[in-house]
Enzyme design. Structure first.
Site, PDB file in Angstrom:
ATOM      1  N   LYS A   1       0.959  -1.219   0.039  1.00  0.00           N
ATOM      2  CA  LYS A   1       0.132   0.056  -0.070  1.00  0.00           C
ATOM      3  C   LYS A   1       0.757   1.280   0.032  1.00  0.00           C
ATOM      4  O   LYS A   1       0.569   2.242  -0.909  1.00  0.00           O
ATOM      5  CB  LYS A   1      -1.142  -0.073   1.163  1.00  0.00           C
ATOM      6  CG  LYS A   1      -2.225  -0.628   1.011  1.00  0.00           C
ATOM      7  CD  LYS A   1      -3.372  -0.464   2.155  1.00  0.00           C
ATOM      8  CE  LYS A   1      -4.550  -1.426   1.608  1.00  0.00           C
ATOM      9  NZ  LYS A   1      -5.740  -0.821   2.601  1.00  0.00           N
TER      10      LYS A   1
ATOM     11  N   ARG B   1       1.044   6.861  18.665  1.00  0.00           N
ATOM     12  CA  ARG B   1       0.620   6.497  17.324  1.00  0.00           C
ATOM     13  C   ARG B   1      -0.828   6.907  16.934  1.00  0.00           C
ATOM     14  O   ARG B   1      -0.888   7.436  15.934  1.00  0.00           O
ATOM     15  CB  ARG B   1       0.657   4.771  17.183  1.00  0.00           C
ATOM     16  CG  ARG B   1       0.374   4.225  15.753  1.00  0.00           C
ATOM     17  CD  ARG B   1       0.661   2.860  15.674  1.00  0.00           C
ATOM     18  NE  ARG B   1       0.296   2.636  14.149  1.00  0.00           N
ATOM     19  CZ  ARG B   1       0.358   1.060  14.009  1.00  0.00           C
ATOM     20  NH1 ARG B   1       0.316   0.233  14.764  1.00  0.00           N
ATOM     21  NH2 ARG B   1       0.406   0.851  12.427  1.00  0.00           N
TER      22      ARG B   1
END
Length: 274
Positions: free
Chosen positions: A73, A163
């Site tokens: 991706k 994150r």
């Protein structure tokens, strides 16, 4: 069966491993039903060089387009000559369309979420809804992009807050980071975007809440079963998978998928009761 000629349109899905993908069954089921002169294949390049070779075949006009999954991706997004707003927002492209030697990138993962909610939780009003995403990976990022675009108030709950904050920052402050699970129990929708069963306590959610899992093996995951046991409306990952395939089919074959019960076909392949 659809007729395959020298003018057949070739599209497919690319990843490694790819043997498990249900996308060929979905797309070829639609192609057969519509009588389209085309086919949808699975491509499994062994490495980044192999993926680049596939991109070159697309630029040369041999392939109409591909869906992209792990681990390509990031490479796919970087290779695009043009990207849609949806892809730009989440910095990911799972649809590549080859046209006139160029690669046009788009992201349909988020639309898969919206389509699945529309199908299996039609009473949920997304605009203004409080949505909690469990996890801060690529799947969560795509869902967040589509949900904020639809007007939802999205927060991310992740074991590593750094994150989650990175995801929120990348989306321009449109997403917030949840400090604790306890502060999310007033959510209208909770989506599991983790690859493993979450420890989230759905029993604390309000009776009108909806729970969704992006995983479709098994169809009713432990997370969804817990929601059902608590009387909540649930949305499964297969609905999302089929939902994200719709814009891909339209991009590759220039038509809307036919109205057939493709879900039953896939459930049979999965060995799930209908």
């Amino acid at each position: 069966m659809s007729r395959i000629s020298g003018r057949a349109i070739l599209a497919g899905v690319v990843g490694q491993p790819i043997d498990h993908s249900l996308s060929p069954a979905i797309h070829n089921g639609w192609l057969d039903a519509a009588g389209v002169d085309g086919t949808y294949a699975a491509f499994g390049p062994k490495d980044a060089d192999g993926f680049n070779a596939l991109l070159n075949a697309g630029r040369a006009g041999l392939i109409a387009g591909v869906n992209v999954t792990a681990p390509f991706k990031e490479q796919a997004f970087a290779a695009c000559d043009r990207v849609s707003e949806a892809a730009r927002l989440v910095k990911s492209a799972n649809i590549l369309v080859f046209k006139d030697g160029q690669i046009h990138g788009d992201s349909s993962d988020g639309r898969g979420v919206i389509n699945a909610l529309s199908e299996q939780a039609p009473t949920l009003q997304i605009e203004g809804a409080k949505v909690v995403l469990l996890g801060a990976g690529g799947a969560s990022r795509a869902a967040a992009g589509a949900l904020v675009t639809a007007g939802a108030r999205v927060s991310v709950l992740n074991r590593t807050k750094e994150r989650a904050q990175a995801l929120a920052d990348d989306l321009g402050g449109l997403v917030t980071v949840a400090d604790s699970e306890a502060e999310t129990y007033d959510a209208d929708l909770v989506i599991n975007a983790l690859s493993v069963p979450p420890t989230y306590d759905v029993r604390r959610l309000k009776p009108t809440a909806v729970v969704m899992d992006m995983t479709y093996k098994p169809l009713i995951t432990p997370f969804l079963q817990s929601g059902r046991n608590h009387g909540l409306m649930v949305v499964d990952g297969l609905a999302m998978l089929i939902g994200q395939a719709v814009p891909s089919f339209e991009a590759f074959f220039a038509q809307t998928p036919p109205s057939i019960d493709i879900r039953s076909t896939i459930l049979t392949l999965l060995g799930e009761a209908r």
